[in-house]
Design an enzyme around this catalytic site. Structure first.
Site, short mmCIF file in Angstrom:
data_model
loop_
_atom_site.label_atom_id
_atom_site.label_comp_id
_atom_site.label_asym_id
_atom_site.label_seq_id
_atom_site.Cartn_x
_atom_site.Cartn_y
_atom_site.Cartn_z
N ASP A 109 -15.28 2.56 7.44
CA ASP A 109 -14.21 3.48 7.09
C ASP A 109 -14.68 4.50 6.07
O ASP A 109 -14.36 5.68 6.18
CB ASP A 109 -13.01 2.70 6.54
CG ASP A 109 -11.93 3.64 6.04
OD1 ASP A 109 -11.40 4.39 6.85
OD2 ASP A 109 -11.67 3.65 4.82
N LYS A 160 -8.71 -1.47 5.68
CA LYS A 160 -8.87 -2.04 4.34
C LYS A 160 -7.85 -3.14 4.08
O LYS A 160 -8.16 -4.15 3.44
CB LYS A 160 -8.79 -0.92 3.30
CG LYS A 160 -10.05 -0.05 3.32
CD LYS A 160 -9.93 1.20 2.49
CE LYS A 160 -9.08 2.23 3.17
NZ LYS A 160 -9.11 3.56 2.54
N HIS A 209 0.85 -1.18 0.00
CA HIS A 209 0.00 0.00 0.00
C HIS A 209 0.89 1.23 0.00
O HIS A 209 1.88 1.29 0.71
CB HIS A 209 -0.88 0.03 1.25
CG HIS A 209 -1.78 1.23 1.29
ND1 HIS A 209 -2.99 1.26 0.65
CD2 HIS A 209 -1.63 2.45 1.87
CE1 HIS A 209 -3.56 2.44 0.82
NE2 HIS A 209 -2.76 3.18 1.57
N ARG A 256 -15.01 12.79 8.40
CA ARG A 256 -13.77 13.48 8.77
C ARG A 256 -13.47 14.61 7.80
O ARG A 256 -13.01 15.69 8.20
CB ARG A 256 -12.60 12.50 8.80
CG ARG A 256 -12.63 11.57 10.02
CD ARG A 256 -11.68 10.39 9.85
NE ARG A 256 -10.32 10.81 9.62
CZ ARG A 256 -9.38 10.07 9.03
NH1 ARG A 256 -9.68 8.82 8.64
NH2 ARG A 256 -8.18 10.53 8.84
N SER A 295 -7.68 3.78 9.27
CA SER A 295 -8.41 3.79 8.00
C SER A 295 -7.68 2.91 6.98
O SER A 295 -8.28 2.01 6.36
CB SER A 295 -8.53 5.22 7.50
OG SER A 295 -9.01 5.25 6.18
#
Lengths: 431, 431
Positions: free
Chosen positions: B161, B187, B82, B168, B183
């Protein structure tokens, strides 16, 4: 202007401008800004605070979110008082007629209560026929005619404050001094009085638990009022025990009548006269504080105050007969709480005693609850009194609910011990 | 459990328990807790933080708010990577086939992009016919068959999320490290990989502007993953300039193909190989870091990586012809940006260059925006390069919009001066 930027600005510890606060309040009232942005802003205010200027701007923006009562048609200086809420506080019922009997214009809009007992308006409704809803023009006319009117908040006073308060209640943002101050002052500013005395309660029966906090709140409210052009005084008074002896709607009217006849309990009279003396000064009737107090004591004892109370009740349609026979306001069904040991009363947790009255039906736990006018508590003792085991500590005026729980709450609220305590009632004055 | 009490608890600086966090996330996802309570809680978290345990519990609660992808039917260690998001970051497109060509199982669910350029999935969609939506069973089958699948997030991955992120965004609570970490990790945890490498970008083109912040975020994500039973590594890489030369969907596929042929730009190859070497170790294929790197370079140069890319594109229905003729992915309409002075490139503000690509149509400013696959920017220089006045700094592949603005943004993003700067690409590794 973007709300998210204003939240960020406050989060970073910067002061919001008058324009920004106005934008937020106007758009929140109209529903253009959602609750979820306002609650984030409120929490940022919890951590970063607001300065006096911001609090003043917030109070004014909330005041202008609804009707602004214009009292300018009434000659002279119009006065108002506000208490942050205490158990057994029936000062307004006495102070209003008392001041009016001395020529002060008392144009009072009061709220209903949520909590221990009803508000001033609930209490007055225990008098059969008393109309708490007057049109603004009738309200003003009555003050012009007899110097006093005590009514419920009419129309749309500070709707932004109502909306904000409901949100604070569910987002852990109630106990924030600038928000409490702005909330109270928004309603005071909208109500139009020229001179205001605030009675800020301190102690375990009050919202402000410490003198330090209470003083902060008081100073800020005085500052907001003054920056908005009002004559302001705040006094800090103790709420270590209930004010007076009687708690409950009819019972409090009963005790107010006794006090208006010059037979009131010392603490209740002292607070009433203290506030009254400040307002007599503000209204330019008697600038010397001690002479003002004497005037007030005189009016309580020579019948003028009570006669003015008769006038206002009559003007607002209330049954005058119960004013001569106030025992008619009380339940006939009595219960007693007895002392379980001998000694001095050292503590009387006002909050717990207030809860006891609520359980009997004197106050509302939720907005929908029905109030029983005739129920409540008559406390026979104050802190510092000596009792023998088996003495009656309190008489309960009851209906059909909460008796056992109320008795238990009262017994738990009282500590009997060896120490003869003295408590300070009027702790501080902030001009 | 009452939400207001949990907000108060966090406001007072206490840690929320696993049960409390689960309660909040479950009920918020179901709509039982309103946005306005959650936004107050988020702001309290901004000020009071969350400890590692809370962040882990939040990430897991959010992961479990939707589908948990079960990859256990696939033998061996499944890996994932990621990136926190950088301009020109096409590492996934290269790394996936590269690792799969060496026997690592790469089961990748990617998001779409919002911002400078599209996400990995948008980029792959520039290949005609490429299907980004596979059923979970087909996704798993493909990884079993050929070792790799790259698809869009299917079904309902971490809906809590999504909901929280949207809130947010409008309540000034985006930049909170434990929330960012939870967050991302929610995932990753839901996607089912056993070993994960996180590429945390640092610099003016990245969300984390300082190395200190980036390191905090990286450490927390590693900790969350590890506490949840995953093999974790994070690397901090610089985003002082775009990664590689090409920005835009088709252009990035083009550069990925070049790299898979062993002709990639050094910075892009270095980051890809660095991440790959960690994952080769995690997958027990080559534990020695330097030998792992050599394996990866070999596979880039001997055709294995590119062949695996052909396999995955074929398996997912993409047109293989464009892989041999990637120039077909690009707009024929070109524009050029020329150097206005001579000297060394000292700065290349990646964020501004990303914005320039977005203005041309390569990325979305709002969710509804259409992406043009064929537009983008080919930067001919990197920081430290010497240019003469009048040299072409960048070729723009354009369509019908944003050309002048893109040129201006690029010129402003570049500083040309006397200093030959060296920049550090891989700044830190956190295991």
């Amino acid at each position: 202007m973007h709300t998210v930027d204003l939240i960020m600005k406050k989060r970073e510890g910067h002061a919001l401008t008058q324009e920004e606060i106005k934008y937020i309040i106007e758009n929140y009232t109209k529903g253009n800004i959602p609750d979820y942005q306002i609650s984030a802003l409120l929490m940022a205010i919890y951590f970063k605070g607001m300065n006096d200027e911001e609090a003043k701007n917030l109070a004014n923006a909330m005041a202008h979110s609804g009707d602004m009562i214009d009292l300018s048609l009434i000659d002279g200086i119009k006065v108002d008082k506000h208490s942050t809420g205490g158990v057994g506080d029936k000062v307004t019922l006495i102070l209003g007629p008392l001041l009016a009997s001395l020529g002060v214009k008392f144009a009072k809009m009061s709220g209903r209560g949520l909590g221990h007992t009803g508000g001033t308006i609930d209490k007055l409704e225990s008098i059969p026929g008393y109309k708490v809803e007057l049109k603004v023009e009738d309200f003003i006319k009555q003050v012009k005619d007899i110097g006093i009117a005590i009514v419920g908040q009419s129309g749309d006073v500070a709707p932004a404050d109502k909306k904000l308060y409901a949100l604070r209640d569910v987002t852990a943002t109630v106990d924030i001094i600038p928000l409490i101050a702005s909330s109270i002052m928004s309603k005071k500013l909208a109500s139009g009085a020229d001179a205001i005395v605030l009675d800020v309660k301190v102690g375990h029966g009050a919202f402000m638990k410490t003198e330090e906090e209470a003083e902060k709140l008081a100073k800020l409210m005085v500052e907001i009022g003054r920056l908005s052009g009002r004559k302001m005084t705040a006094i800090l008074t103790g709420m270590d025990e209930p004010l007076g002896h009687k708690i409950g709607n009819g019972l409090e009217v009963y005790e107010a009548i006794e006090t208006l006849h010059g037979r009131g309990p010392k603490d209740l009279v002292d607070v009433t006269v203290e506030i009254g003396a400040h307002l007599l000064g503000d209204a330019n009737i008697e600038k010397d504080f001690n002479r003002a107090k004497t005037l007030l004591h005189d009016a309580l004892h020579d019948g003028r105050a009570f006669n003015k109370f008769l006038e206002v009740v009559k003007a607002q349609g209330g049954d005058l007969d119960v004013l001569s026979h106030p025992e008619k306001l009380l339940s006939k069904k009595l219960e007693y709480v007895y002392a379980e040991s001998s000694g001095y009363i050292e503590e009387m947790n006002a909050l717990e005693i207030g809860k006891a009255a609520m359980r009997l039906g004197a106050g509302r736990e939720t907005k929908e609850d029905q109030i029983y006018m005739e129920v409540g508590i008559d406390l026979h003792q104050k802190i510092g009194s000596y009792v023998e085991k088996g003495d009656v500590l309190a008489t309960l005026y009851v209906r059909d609910k909460g008796v056992d729980e109320a008795k238990r709450l009262i017994l738990n609220a009282l500590s009997i011990g060896k120490e003869k305590r003295d408590i300070e009632l009027i702790k501080k004055t902030i001009k």
